[in-house]
Design a protein around this motif. Sequence first.
Motif, short mmCIF file in Angstrom:
data_model
loop_
_atom_site.label_atom_id
_atom_site.label_comp_id
_atom_site.label_asym_id
_atom_site.label_seq_id
_atom_site.Cartn_x
_atom_site.Cartn_y
_atom_site.Cartn_z
N UNK A 141 0.83 -1.20 0.00
CA UNK A 141 0.00 0.00 0.00
C UNK A 141 0.87 1.26 0.00
N UNK A 142 0.84 1.99 -1.10
CA UNK A 142 1.62 3.23 -1.19
C UNK A 142 1.00 4.35 -0.36
N UNK A 143 -0.28 4.23 -0.02
CA UNK A 143 -0.94 5.27 0.77
C UNK A 143 -0.98 4.92 2.25
N UNK A 144 -0.07 4.11 2.68
CA UNK A 144 -0.03 3.70 4.08
C UNK A 144 0.34 4.89 4.96
N UNK A 145 -0.08 4.80 6.21
CA UNK A 145 0.17 5.90 7.15
C UNK A 145 1.35 5.63 8.07
N UNK A 146 2.02 4.49 7.90
CA UNK A 146 3.09 4.12 8.83
C UNK A 146 4.47 4.16 8.19
N UNK A 147 4.70 5.12 7.31
CA UNK A 147 5.99 5.21 6.64
C UNK A 147 7.14 5.39 7.62
N UNK A 148 6.88 5.98 8.75
CA UNK A 148 7.95 6.18 9.74
C UNK A 148 8.44 4.85 10.30
N UNK A 149 7.63 3.79 10.14
CA UNK A 149 8.02 2.47 10.64
C UNK A 149 8.61 1.57 9.55
#
Length: 877
Positions: free
Chosen positions: A311-319
Amino acid sequence: MAIKKNYKNESGFAILLTLGLIALITISALLYIYTSSMNKKTAKNYNNLTTARILVQSAVNRALGSMKKNSGVTADFSEVYTHCVTYTHGSTKSQEYLIDLMPTEFGGISYYDEDQFLNSSDSPSWQYFPTNISKSPDKKIIGRIAYITLADNGKIMPSAAVDSGLNAYNYNQTHTPGICAATEYGSPAAPPSAINQTPVTSITADGTQLVGRPGVDVSEIWLGSLGTLLSDTNLKKLSSDQANPAGKMPHGKDWGNSDQFLELLNIKKDDEINEFKEYFTFGNPPDPEVFWVDNDLDEIKTEDELFHRFNLKRSDWSNITVDSIKASPTLYSTTYNEGVITPIPWLRNWKSSGDMGSSTNCKNQIIANLIDYCDNNNEATTDNEDNPTYVGLEKCPYINEVQINFYSEITSLDLGASRKYDVKINPYLAAVEVINMYDLLTTVSDGLYSVKAIITMDWEFSIAGDIYTRTDGNFDTVTVPITYASAYRYSYDWRSFSDESWHSTGSVNTNKTLPECIIDYIKIKNITVKLVNYSDETFYDFANILNTDITITGITNGSTTRYHSHVDDPRQNLTINDWTDSSYAVGSVSNSFGSINSICNPNPEGNTDNEPSATEPWEISTAFIRNDIMKSPWELGAIHRGKKWQTINLKLYNETEGMNGGGNSYTDGDANILDQIKMTANTETYGKINVNSELKKVLSALFYGIWSGSGYNEPGNQPATEMIDSSESETLANAVINAYSSSSGEFKTRAEILRQTDGVTDFWDNTLWLSAPQTNDATQEEIIGKFINLTKAGSTNSIIIIAVAQTINDVGGGSTVTRDINQNGIIDAGETTTNCQFGTYDQYADEITSTQKAFVVVYRNPATNEFKIGRFEYLDE
């Protein structure tokens, strides 16, 4: 007096009573006989009907078996069940009465008509059932069946293509009401006057406002592009700015059947109903968000070869870490934890070394670039800030040019028989240039962006054959603060090293004069430059400028010599191969500071991103970093590829690597990655358009309304160069149909639409646009990125089975049967059948004792190819 009785009257009454009883008994007997006959006839009819229903169920099962044989479940997957029409075919083409039985209208929709029966070579014929398997000539026929299967070949699912209003209504409760409603009516070329942008296509469940055609959700497809099929009046009934605020239908879900849709739009005319049926499908199961890796190379899709998309629109990019994207792909399941669905096999299996020295380093670099593109911080992703093998491209300035100046001083003391010399070598001045390839004003509140470059250098020099080397770990270091306004494209500054100078003293022959005592060389062993934030040391960039010996000679007393190096692509500056040692000779300042590097060439080898209009490095199309979640799959084309002036190539599908491999040569393409990504956290999505669709209007609607030149900031916006109109969308639709109809066959994955053999080059080869040519890499990939996530490939998921069965009284036995077929009271020629035989249907002689018809909707699991009956209706004929 005696009374005389009248026995004559009594005898008459008895006779009447007897006659009445006889009549009653007769009537009762007749009623009994009639009732028995009726019961027998009813039982026989019921038995015949039951037999007919068993036979029609058998026809449905046979149809399913035929579909499975051609669906990839038990056969080669290349025989995908997309366009195939399956039908019964007996040993002879016996079709009597079928022209009356097979045409079917159900729920107000005509699924099969007389013209289709008469004009198709695939029209069904009867298949007969004997009483037993005996081969004796007296075996009787007990019944016959016929069926036909009709695939929904890539139709549009309107429940997914429109926003009913519920999400838009909820959105407007927390935003400015009245101007953000999603609409299906009005042309995308004419935005509402209230907002200067393309109409909002949809408000997704998470509250995201979709504008225009960014390529995120099926609801972006504008149904009005289907032409006269949907008038503005009808489209308004489906648009959130006209519909009931509570929403009339659930967005992105299954509406079950066509009745609700037709009732909502008040569609009652037969021609309109049939037109809807031609392009729309209802009740389809959702498509799993999976990609297929054919591990055993047998081209048969199995459950253990289906994996979750990323998922490119994920909200957990910091992880997200580099290692997590390199992890093994996760087998598909409707049970979903996005935190562990992190692999992208195309990157995990990356093969190209780029300019990074190894495929591992290149792979890590590209993954770090992707992470830093999507996260919301400015700190570069790396494995080691002081000795990295990869440094992600953050939205920050980059190290572009470096120069070191050395000052030499030689003094002497006359000792009579000899002369003593004192030599000083001082790297007294360093310059670092950084380049701003982005608009950094928006990232810093005061409009300034302060960085500092930390230069570390290891060096030695030689005089009179003696080598003087600094000890390991005691390198020269200088910090160069650089503060510049974001409007500057280049910025550089000079700073001095420490006051410490290196000294060498020694005695030489007295006949040596001062000018003849020169330094043999200065040898630079290595230079590294680290770029960090001036105040908090946030890590931005790193450059290994050299780690081989660079020798500067011809050094005399009082001379200034310099070492100077710069890069071609400032985004590719980590390794020593990225830096060119343009000069290391006598002189002070290079004249290239503050201007384009002399080696800067956005297309040096002719096989990288072609940017012919670029006049400065920051003007190339792929120099963009969102520093936030992607708004379109198109943005994958902005991810730097670990080689100068190359970004991920979305224009071509690498047929050699397929879905098992990873990125290799740029010219082979990276479009394979488009099958491994998605733009939602859902495991299933309703209504994706099949790229193998036979319906030109459906494919045209998929492309209509996409703008070229929107720019990455708002990829759905209208203020762009040109929009794909009805003519251009039809051109693309034809190109797709021609491609999957070619010798290479249908597309097995959606990314294969860009295969190099029989792929659709019209998306990027500049044949589409006349007024706005696709002259750079970004616009060539723009159309691709704005439709690919709305599609699927492979077999159809919804199939209609129309089946009929009849029970037969096979008179046989060589008998002759005469029937008044036209019921004119006369036996005409042809109304007598002679020599009727068992096992052969003798028309007009053998009796049809019952008929049963069934209408069945079958859904195909897109993941496993298994079929499931979703609707079974007996129809009266």
